[in-house]
Scaffold this motif. Structure first.
Motif, PDB file in Angstrom:
ATOM      1  N   ALA A  45       1.939   4.872  -2.793  1.00 52.12           N
ATOM      2  CA  ALA A  45       2.189   6.288  -2.493  1.00 52.12           C
ATOM      3  C   ALA A  45       3.552   6.714  -3.028  1.00 52.12           C
ATOM      4  O   ALA A  45       3.710   7.808  -3.572  1.00 52.12           O
ATOM      5  CB  ALA A  45       2.108   6.538  -0.996  1.00 52.12           C
ATOM      6  N   LEU A  71      -8.846   3.819   0.056  1.00 44.14           N
ATOM      7  CA  LEU A  71      -8.265   3.207   1.259  1.00 44.14           C
ATOM      8  C   LEU A  71      -8.717   3.956   2.499  1.00 44.14           C
ATOM      9  O   LEU A  71      -8.936   3.351   3.552  1.00 44.14           O
ATOM     10  CB  LEU A  71      -6.731   3.228   1.191  1.00 44.14           C
ATOM     11  CG  LEU A  71      -6.069   1.982   0.648  1.00 44.14           C
ATOM     12  CD1 LEU A  71      -4.559   2.173   0.604  1.00 44.14           C
ATOM     13  CD2 LEU A  71      -6.390   0.761   1.491  1.00 44.14           C
ATOM     14  N   SER A  72      -8.855   5.267   2.368  1.00 40.52           N
ATOM     15  CA  SER A  72      -9.289   6.066   3.506  1.00 40.52           C
ATOM     16  C   SER A  72     -10.729   5.717   3.872  1.00 40.52           C
ATOM     17  O   SER A  72     -11.052   5.529   5.053  1.00 40.52           O
ATOM     18  CB  SER A  72      -9.162   7.556   3.180  1.00 40.52           C
ATOM     19  OG  SER A  72      -9.600   8.315   4.279  1.00 40.52           O
ATOM     20  N   THR A 125      -4.640   8.937  -4.529  1.00 40.28           N
ATOM     21  CA  THR A 125      -4.294   7.510  -4.546  1.00 40.28           C
ATOM     22  C   THR A 125      -4.955   6.783  -3.383  1.00 40.28           C
ATOM     23  O   THR A 125      -5.322   5.613  -3.494  1.00 40.28           O
ATOM     24  CB  THR A 125      -2.762   7.348  -4.451  1.00 40.28           C
ATOM     25  OG1 THR A 125      -2.151   8.099  -5.482  1.00 40.28           O
ATOM     26  CG2 THR A 125      -2.345   5.895  -4.560  1.00 40.28           C
ATOM     27  N   TYR A 126      -5.114   7.484  -2.250  1.00 41.20           N
ATOM     28  CA  TYR A 126      -5.601   6.813  -1.044  1.00 41.20           C
ATOM     29  C   TYR A 126      -7.073   7.076  -0.720  1.00 41.20           C
ATOM     30  O   TYR A 126      -7.526   6.725   0.360  1.00 41.20           O
ATOM     31  CB  TYR A 126      -4.754   7.258   0.159  1.00 41.20           C
ATOM     32  CG  TYR A 126      -3.459   6.496   0.318  1.00 41.20           C
ATOM     33  CD1 TYR A 126      -2.577   6.808   1.343  1.00 41.20           C
ATOM     34  CD2 TYR A 126      -3.102   5.468  -0.539  1.00 41.20           C
ATOM     35  CE1 TYR A 126      -1.393   6.125   1.507  1.00 41.20           C
ATOM     36  CE2 TYR A 126      -1.919   4.775  -0.381  1.00 41.20           C
ATOM     37  CZ  TYR A 126      -1.066   5.111   0.646  1.00 41.20           C
ATOM     38  OH  TYR A 126       0.112   4.421   0.812  1.00 41.20           O
ATOM     39  N   VAL A 173       1.124  10.363   4.076  1.00 42.34           N
ATOM     40  CA  VAL A 173       0.343   9.119   3.958  1.00 42.34           C
ATOM     41  C   VAL A 173      -0.743   9.085   5.029  1.00 42.34           C
ATOM     42  O   VAL A 173      -1.919   8.835   4.733  1.00 42.34           O
ATOM     43  CB  VAL A 173       1.272   7.886   4.085  1.00 42.34           C
ATOM     44  CG1 VAL A 173       0.489   6.630   4.412  1.00 42.34           C
ATOM     45  CG2 VAL A 173       2.073   7.688   2.810  1.00 42.34           C
ATOM     46  N   GLY A 184       0.826  -1.208   0.000  1.00 38.44           N
ATOM     47  CA  GLY A 184       0.000   0.000   0.000  1.00 38.44           C
ATOM     48  C   GLY A 184       0.858   1.254   0.000  1.00 38.44           C
ATOM     49  O   GLY A 184       0.589   2.223  -0.709  1.00 38.44           O
ATOM     50  N   SER A 205      -3.489  11.573   4.386  1.00 37.07           N
ATOM     51  CA  SER A 205      -4.358  11.146   3.287  1.00 37.07           C
ATOM     52  C   SER A 205      -5.307  10.049   3.737  1.00 37.07           C
ATOM     53  O   SER A 205      -6.471  10.021   3.329  1.00 37.07           O
ATOM     54  CB  SER A 205      -3.524  10.634   2.119  1.00 37.07           C
ATOM     55  OG  SER A 205      -2.616  11.618   1.697  1.00 37.07           O
ATOM     56  N   LEU A 206      -4.833   9.173   4.590  1.00 38.85           N
ATOM     57  CA  LEU A 206      -5.690   8.091   5.104  1.00 38.85           C
ATOM     58  C   LEU A 206      -6.771   8.645   6.019  1.00 38.85           C
ATOM     59  O   LEU A 206      -7.832   8.034   6.160  1.00 38.85           O
ATOM     60  CB  LEU A 206      -4.869   7.058   5.870  1.00 38.85           C
ATOM     61  CG  LEU A 206      -4.219   5.976   5.036  1.00 38.85           C
ATOM     62  CD1 LEU A 206      -3.370   5.077   5.923  1.00 38.85           C
ATOM     63  CD2 LEU A 206      -5.237   5.142   4.280  1.00 38.85           C
TER      64      LEU A 206
END
Lengths: 147, 143
Positions: free
Chosen positions: A75, A89-90, A85-86, A138, A71, A141-142
């Protein structure tokens, strides 16, 4: 948008280029589950997590460590749009997995320590700064899709 | 999250390996903190030179690390032992206690880099708890 210096881009790509994702993924996740045992709450179905040896030997922990590192790799390959990109996932971490975002920071700290152990003297203060900046982006962003 | 007998044993054991390199480790930890968390530089406006390895930073890293080294021998009476330092930090230095965690993190990074084989997850846990207890003791008199 995040501004990356050339040094930061090179450093981040270089670090990840040298990491064994299987090894580091397991080491970082294992460390997180041992040092911050409350994080085990998210892994109820992983079976044996009762001590450090059990965690380290657990194949589900190893598999998940690999998932996390891969994952992060996304990034690394999209430094100029980690946010985009996330996005999914977030949403996943917030709505389905319901992970307290503070845990991202705990795992990030453990990953920093594992990388420091692997790199030794090469993990200079400037390299650490670049690496932690990447992890901070990262983590941020999550956190974005938590409402 | 108080220190168990196992924690104390882990801390004592790894500190035997930390002590010979204590000055370097202290210097590195402080330098790293100033580089990686630049907001911490606000507490050192009175230092002429904040670059890594500068004499003032080295000296201050030594001061901090020597005290942490001493705390290893006082794990059973940390709060009384650090009472005076707590007064100093509370009334004179007034460092936001969040920064104790930041310095602790950088100390862990340096120990991991210097002693990768000894700094296992279990030892990391014990050292993290030890440093957290020191931070609590230092913040004791804040309010």
């Amino acid at each position: 948008m995040v501004e990356w210096t050339d040094f930061e881009r090179e450093t981040i790509k270089s670090i990840f280029g040298k990491l064994d994702y299987d090894d580091v993924g397991l080491a970082a996740l294992c460390r997180c589950l041992v040092v911050y045992p409350w994080t085990q709450r998210y892994f109820g179905n992983f079976g044996k997590l009762y001590n450090a040896d059990a965690i380290n030997a657990n194949p589900m922990v190893a598999a998940h460590g690999k998932v996390v590192l891969n994952g992060l790799d996304k990034a690394v390959k999209n430094l100029d749009n980690i946010k985009g990109t996330y996005t999914e996932l977030s949403v996943l971490h917030s709505e389905k997995l319901r992970v307290d975002p503070d845990n991202f920071r705990l795992l990030a700290d453990c990953l920093t320590i594992v990388v420091a152990a692997r790199m030794g003297a090469d993990f200079t203060a400037e390299v650490q700064a670049a690496f932690q900046k990447f992890l901070a982006v990262v983590v941020s962003s999550l956190c974005r899709q938590y409402h | 999250m108080s220190l168990s007998a196992n924690d104390k044993a882990n801390v004592t054991a790894i500190w035997k390996k930390i002590l010979p390199k204590s000055d370097d480790i202290g210097d590195q930890a402080l330098s790293r903190m100033l580089t990686v968390y630049p907001q911490t530089k606000t507490y050192f406006a009175h230092f002429a030179d904040l670059s890594p390895g500068s004499p003032q930073v080295r000296k201050h890293g030594d001061v901090i690390m020597n005290k942490i080294d001493d705390c290893v021998n006082h794990m059973d009476d940390l709060f009384p032992y650090l009472s005076g330092l707590s007064d100093l930090h509370a009334t004179k230095l007034r460092i936001d206690p969040a920064n104790f965690k930041i310095l602790a993190h950088n100390l862990l990074v340096v120990v991991a880099a210097y002693l990768p084989n000894d700094f296992t997850p279990e030892v990391h846990l014990s050292v993290d708890k030890f440093l957290q207890q020191i931070a609590l003791a230092l913040a004791e008199k804040y309010r």
